[in-house]
Design a protein around this motif. Structure first.
Motif, PDB file in Angstrom:
ATOM      1  N   LYS A  13       0.020  42.049  -1.571  1.00  0.00           N
ATOM      2  CA  LYS A  13       1.106  42.954  -1.185  1.00  0.00           C
ATOM      3  C   LYS A  13       0.662  43.907  -0.089  1.00  0.00           C
ATOM      4  O   LYS A  13       1.404  44.164   0.867  1.00  0.00           O
ATOM      5  CB  LYS A  13       1.580  43.773  -2.393  1.00  0.00           C
ATOM      6  CG  LYS A  13       2.515  43.068  -3.304  1.00  0.00           C
ATOM      7  CD  LYS A  13       2.950  44.031  -4.406  1.00  0.00           C
ATOM      8  CE  LYS A  13       3.923  43.383  -5.345  1.00  0.00           C
ATOM      9  NZ  LYS A  13       4.355  44.298  -6.404  1.00  0.00           N
ATOM     10  N   ASP A  16       0.423  41.973   3.140  1.00  0.00           N
ATOM     11  CA  ASP A  16       1.784  41.716   3.629  1.00  0.00           C
ATOM     12  C   ASP A  16       2.358  42.959   4.299  1.00  0.00           C
ATOM     13  O   ASP A  16       2.937  42.893   5.383  1.00  0.00           O
ATOM     14  CB  ASP A  16       2.713  41.287   2.486  1.00  0.00           C
ATOM     15  CG  ASP A  16       2.443  39.880   1.997  1.00  0.00           C
ATOM     16  OD1 ASP A  16       1.851  39.081   2.741  1.00  0.00           O
ATOM     17  OD2 ASP A  16       2.832  39.586   0.840  1.00  0.00           O
ATOM     18  N   TRP A  17       2.214  44.096   3.639  1.00  0.00           N
ATOM     19  CA  TRP A  17       2.742  45.352   4.164  1.00  0.00           C
ATOM     20  C   TRP A  17       2.099  45.689   5.511  1.00  0.00           C
ATOM     21  O   TRP A  17       2.794  46.032   6.472  1.00  0.00           O
ATOM     22  CB  TRP A  17       2.482  46.482   3.162  1.00  0.00           C
ATOM     23  CG  TRP A  17       2.983  47.817   3.649  1.00  0.00           C
ATOM     24  CD1 TRP A  17       4.234  48.320   3.481  1.00  0.00           C
ATOM     25  CD2 TRP A  17       2.237  48.795   4.376  1.00  0.00           C
ATOM     26  NE1 TRP A  17       4.315  49.561   4.072  1.00  0.00           N
ATOM     27  CE2 TRP A  17       3.099  49.875   4.627  1.00  0.00           C
ATOM     28  CE3 TRP A  17       0.933  48.869   4.827  1.00  0.00           C
ATOM     29  CZ2 TRP A  17       2.695  51.008   5.323  1.00  0.00           C
ATOM     30  CZ3 TRP A  17       0.530  50.002   5.526  1.00  0.00           C
ATOM     31  CH2 TRP A  17       1.409  51.056   5.769  1.00  0.00           C
ATOM     32  N   ALA A  19       0.604  43.707   7.696  1.00  0.00           N
ATOM     33  CA  ALA A  19       1.033  42.758   8.730  1.00  0.00           C
ATOM     34  C   ALA A  19       2.465  43.061   9.183  1.00  0.00           C
ATOM     35  O   ALA A  19       2.758  43.063  10.385  1.00  0.00           O
ATOM     36  CB  ALA A  19       0.921  41.333   8.204  1.00  0.00           C
ATOM     37  N   GLU A  20       3.334  43.351   8.235  1.00  0.00           N
ATOM     38  CA  GLU A  20       4.732  43.632   8.562  1.00  0.00           C
ATOM     39  C   GLU A  20       4.858  44.907   9.395  1.00  0.00           C
ATOM     40  O   GLU A  20       5.587  44.945  10.393  1.00  0.00           O
ATOM     41  CB  GLU A  20       5.546  43.762   7.273  1.00  0.00           C
ATOM     42  CG  GLU A  20       7.019  43.984   7.513  1.00  0.00           C
ATOM     43  CD  GLU A  20       7.803  44.132   6.218  1.00  0.00           C
ATOM     44  OE1 GLU A  20       8.704  44.991   6.177  1.00  0.00           O
ATOM     45  OE2 GLU A  20       7.513  43.395   5.261  1.00  0.00           O
ATOM     46  N   LYS A  21       4.149  45.941   9.008  1.00  0.00           N
ATOM     47  CA  LYS A  21       4.259  47.231   9.698  1.00  0.00           C
ATOM     48  C   LYS A  21       3.662  47.207  11.096  1.00  0.00           C
ATOM     49  O   LYS A  21       4.075  47.970  11.956  1.00  0.00           O
ATOM     50  CB  LYS A  21       3.584  48.346   8.879  1.00  0.00           C
ATOM     51  CG  LYS A  21       4.265  48.649   7.582  1.00  0.00           C
ATOM     52  CD  LYS A  21       5.674  49.160   7.822  1.00  0.00           C
ATOM     53  CE  LYS A  21       6.361  49.457   6.511  1.00  0.00           C
ATOM     54  NZ  LYS A  21       7.771  49.758   6.672  1.00  0.00           N
ATOM     55  N   THR A  22       2.689  46.348  11.335  1.00  0.00           N
ATOM     56  CA  THR A  22       2.002  46.345  12.625  1.00  0.00           C
ATOM     57  C   THR A  22       2.388  45.181  13.526  1.00  0.00           C
ATOM     58  O   THR A  22       2.033  45.167  14.701  1.00  0.00           O
ATOM     59  CB  THR A  22       0.477  46.304  12.422  1.00  0.00           C
ATOM     60  OG1 THR A  22       0.125  45.087  11.757  1.00  0.00           O
ATOM     61  CG2 THR A  22      -0.014  47.507  11.627  1.00  0.00           C
ATOM     62  N   GLY A  23       3.080  44.193  12.973  1.00  0.00           N
ATOM     63  CA  GLY A  23       3.455  43.038  13.766  1.00  0.00           C
ATOM     64  C   GLY A  23       2.317  42.065  14.018  1.00  0.00           C
ATOM     65  O   GLY A  23       2.441  41.159  14.844  1.00  0.00           O
ATOM     66  N   ARG A  24       1.221  42.239  13.339  1.00  0.00           N
ATOM     67  CA  ARG A  24       0.091  41.312  13.467  1.00  0.00           C
ATOM     68  C   ARG A  24       0.134  40.331  12.297  1.00  0.00           C
ATOM     69  O   ARG A  24       0.800  40.572  11.299  1.00  0.00           O
ATOM     70  CB  ARG A  24      -1.232  42.080  13.468  1.00  0.00           C
ATOM     71  CG  ARG A  24      -1.348  42.996  14.688  1.00  0.00           C
ATOM     72  CD  ARG A  24      -2.647  43.726  14.736  1.00  0.00           C
ATOM     73  NE  ARG A  24      -3.723  42.787  15.048  1.00  0.00           N
ATOM     74  CZ  ARG A  24      -5.000  43.132  15.085  1.00  0.00           C
ATOM     75  NH1 ARG A  24      -5.355  44.370  14.823  1.00  0.00           N
ATOM     76  NH2 ARG A  24      -5.910  42.237  15.377  1.00  0.00           N
ATOM     77  N   THR A  25      -0.611  39.264  12.423  1.00  0.00           N
ATOM     78  CA  THR A  25      -0.615  38.270  11.344  1.00  0.00           C
ATOM     79  C   THR A  25      -1.589  38.674  10.243  1.00  0.00           C
ATOM     80  O   THR A  25      -2.558  39.406  10.483  1.00  0.00           O
ATOM     81  CB  THR A  25      -1.018  36.886  11.871  1.00  0.00           C
ATOM     82  OG1 THR A  25      -2.369  36.937  12.335  1.00  0.00           O
ATOM     83  CG2 THR A  25      -0.093  36.429  12.991  1.00  0.00           C
ATOM     84  N   LYS A  26      -1.311  38.160   9.068  1.00  0.00           N
ATOM     85  CA  LYS A  26      -2.232  38.379   7.952  1.00  0.00           C
ATOM     86  C   LYS A  26      -3.590  37.760   8.273  1.00  0.00           C
ATOM     87  O   LYS A  26      -4.630  38.339   7.976  1.00  0.00           O
ATOM     88  CB  LYS A  26      -1.669  37.805   6.658  1.00  0.00           C
ATOM     89  CG  LYS A  26      -0.432  38.535   6.175  1.00  0.00           C
ATOM     90  CD  LYS A  26       0.012  38.061   4.816  1.00  0.00           C
ATOM     91  CE  LYS A  26       0.672  36.717   4.894  1.00  0.00           C
ATOM     92  NZ  LYS A  26       1.239  36.276   3.607  1.00  0.00           N
TER      93      LYS A  26
END
Length: 75
Positions: A13, A16-17, A19-26
């Motif tokens: 989680k 995921d958070w 990556a989502e907040k920064t626009g980078r990949t996991k």
């Protein structure tokens, strides 16, 4: 090299958070974490091995004042 790991739900989680907040990949974060963390792990195990050799009398240790007297050692 491709590898697979299982992450706890909490870590997954968080990743995921991030990556989502920064626009980078996991995957980019996992690479970054591994690259920065592997040096720490290598240092730890090298130090633990040296400490064990000193404890067993297989290797000498030296105090800081003694080491500072060695030519070329700054301190």
């Amino acid at each position: 090299m491709t590898t697979s790991i299982r992450l706890s739900p909490e870590i997954s989680k968080r990743l995921d958070w991030l990556a989502e907040k920064t626009g980078r990949t996991k995957a980019s974060y996992l690479r970054l974490i591994l690259e920065s963390g592997i040096s720490d792990m290598e240092d730890y195990y090298l130090a633990a091995d040296a400490q064990e050799r000193v404890r067993k009398g297989q290797e000498k240790d030296f105090s800081v004042p003694v080491v500072r007297k060695v030519p070329g050692v700054d301190g």
